[in-house]
Design a protein around this motif. Sequence first.
Motif, mmCIF file in Angstrom:
data_model
loop_
_atom_site.group_PDB
_atom_site.id
_atom_site.type_symbol
_atom_site.label_atom_id
_atom_site.label_comp_id
_atom_site.label_asym_id
_atom_site.label_seq_id
_atom_site.Cartn_x
_atom_site.Cartn_y
_atom_site.Cartn_z
ATOM 1 N N GLY A 240 -3.212 8.850 -2.317
ATOM 2 C CA GLY A 240 -2.521 7.537 -2.747
ATOM 3 C C GLY A 240 -2.126 6.596 -1.582
ATOM 4 N N CYS A 241 -2.525 7.054 -0.438
ATOM 5 C CA CYS A 241 -2.133 6.092 0.763
ATOM 6 C C CYS A 241 -2.744 4.946 1.175
ATOM 7 C CB CYS A 241 -2.122 7.039 1.886
ATOM 8 S SG CYS A 241 -3.789 7.055 2.807
ATOM 9 N N CYS A 242 -4.014 4.887 0.450
ATOM 10 C CA CYS A 242 -4.585 3.659 1.430
ATOM 11 C C CYS A 242 -5.431 3.030 0.664
ATOM 12 C CB CYS A 242 -5.433 4.341 2.480
ATOM 13 S SG CYS A 242 -4.292 5.557 3.498
ATOM 14 N N GLY A 243 -5.252 2.619 -0.885
ATOM 15 C CA GLY A 243 -6.176 1.928 -1.579
ATOM 16 C C GLY A 243 -7.461 2.732 -1.818
ATOM 17 N N GLY A 244 -7.469 4.030 -1.724
ATOM 18 C CA GLY A 244 -8.668 4.572 -1.556
ATOM 19 C C GLY A 244 -8.774 5.359 -3.219
ATOM 20 N N SER A 245 -7.908 5.002 -4.233
ATOM 21 C CA SER A 245 -8.107 5.565 -5.450
ATOM 22 C C SER A 245 -7.339 4.811 -6.157
ATOM 23 C CB SER A 245 -7.230 7.120 -5.385
ATOM 24 O OG SER A 245 -5.867 6.850 -4.985
ATOM 25 N N SER A 246 -7.207 5.071 -7.616
ATOM 26 C CA SER A 246 -6.380 4.050 -8.584
ATOM 27 C C SER A 246 -5.186 4.778 -9.192
ATOM 28 C CB SER A 246 -7.549 3.559 -9.915
ATOM 29 O OG SER A 246 -6.901 2.664 -10.699
ATOM 30 N N GLY A 247 -4.108 3.810 -9.382
ATOM 31 C CA GLY A 247 -3.095 4.341 -10.238
ATOM 32 C C GLY A 247 -2.969 4.059 -11.767
ATOM 33 N N SER A 248 -4.051 3.489 -12.098
ATOM 34 C CA SER A 248 -4.558 3.183 -13.496
ATOM 35 C C SER A 248 -5.133 4.293 -14.207
ATOM 36 C CB SER A 248 -5.258 1.877 -13.513
ATOM 37 O OG SER A 248 -5.708 1.705 -14.986
#
Length: 401
Positions: A240-248
């Motif tokens: 989850g560090c770098c905008g390379g995945s989603s928290g939604s």
Amino acid sequence: MAAAAAVLLVLTLGGQAGAAQPGGPQVYEVTGAATAQQRTEVARTGADILDAEGATTTVIANPGEAAQLRALGYGVKSLGKVNRPQGTATVEDFPAGYTGYHTYAETQTELQKTVANYPALAKLGSAGTSYEGRALSLIKISDNVATDENEPEVLFTCNQHAREHLTTEMCLHIVQRLTSGYATDPAIKRLVDSTEIWVIPSVNPDGSEYDISGGTFHSWRKNRQGPGTDTNRNWGYKWGCCGGSSGSTSSETYRGTAAFSAPETRAVSNWVNSRVVGGVQQIKTHIDFHTYSELVLWPFGYTYADTAPGMTAAEAQKFQTLGKQMAATNGYTPEQSSDLYITDGSVNDWMWATHKIWSFTFEMYPKGSSPGFYPRDTQIVPQTTRNDQAVDILINAAITG
């Protein structure tokens, strides 16, 4: 990529039993994203990038993510809804034209047959258990298979993403080739005698079974834990560090509630950790097979930089050299993962950063979106054998160091 090709993907996904959920995911053609930075911007909305050619990118996204893409100035054209069943559907078999693929039960049968036919070479175990309780079957291949020898180890993992069924066939093919060819092929015998080879044909069996539930395809990517977690965004390094995945939770690239919150990634990572013997990681090389795009990828995915903390210039060069050697045998395109777009929490980054395992992703056939994730079973043999030389190169790299 032409719109017609992307439409074919939609027709493959839908049109059978089970209607798409209202407001649910759709396939979109996105125009205007020509660079890795722009594709990363597309991915950061939570959209799942399926294919990219020039300035045209095909994604699966929910309506909110599509609205974000429009607000960013990209052209967004819906190509149709993704067919997802309501509730729980029964697992049957692959649709007609795809029955050469192995269901979870058929995969277990094949592994058990291998052990029965080659008991001196193959041993079946498990890396752990999936969210729904399926064994994450793990088969070991070595000349003294019952003994934990002081030999370099190699790992092959498949089917992290549920709909990528061709990858399970790839792992089964590796198992079959290395065992059946041992007695007659001196090159195979040398590789097996010199290493301990581990194969996990399905890291995500729950999602894979769901994807074919009801005897049709649903383009399901994640595991089956709640809303589903993208297992290849759930690994612990730079999670989850770098905008390379989603928290939604509704996103196709949802990274989960925490690193290793998915039982599957937690189990496999714990098993890899267990291969540290006397302070030394025994696994030296690794391929994680995916579909599609015909690529050989290497770390890091979380940064555009070729070198970063934990990756020297010499190590980056070795990744490039080995990746290009393998790609020269199968016709894939070799590149650093972030040359496509930024990802975080991926298996390759974790394998390298945590254990210094030379870890690659292979994106298998096809190169473009037709037939996408669902090539007919007539492609199983040509597309798995296509990687024989690359597999041998990776095993040999573990031997030579």
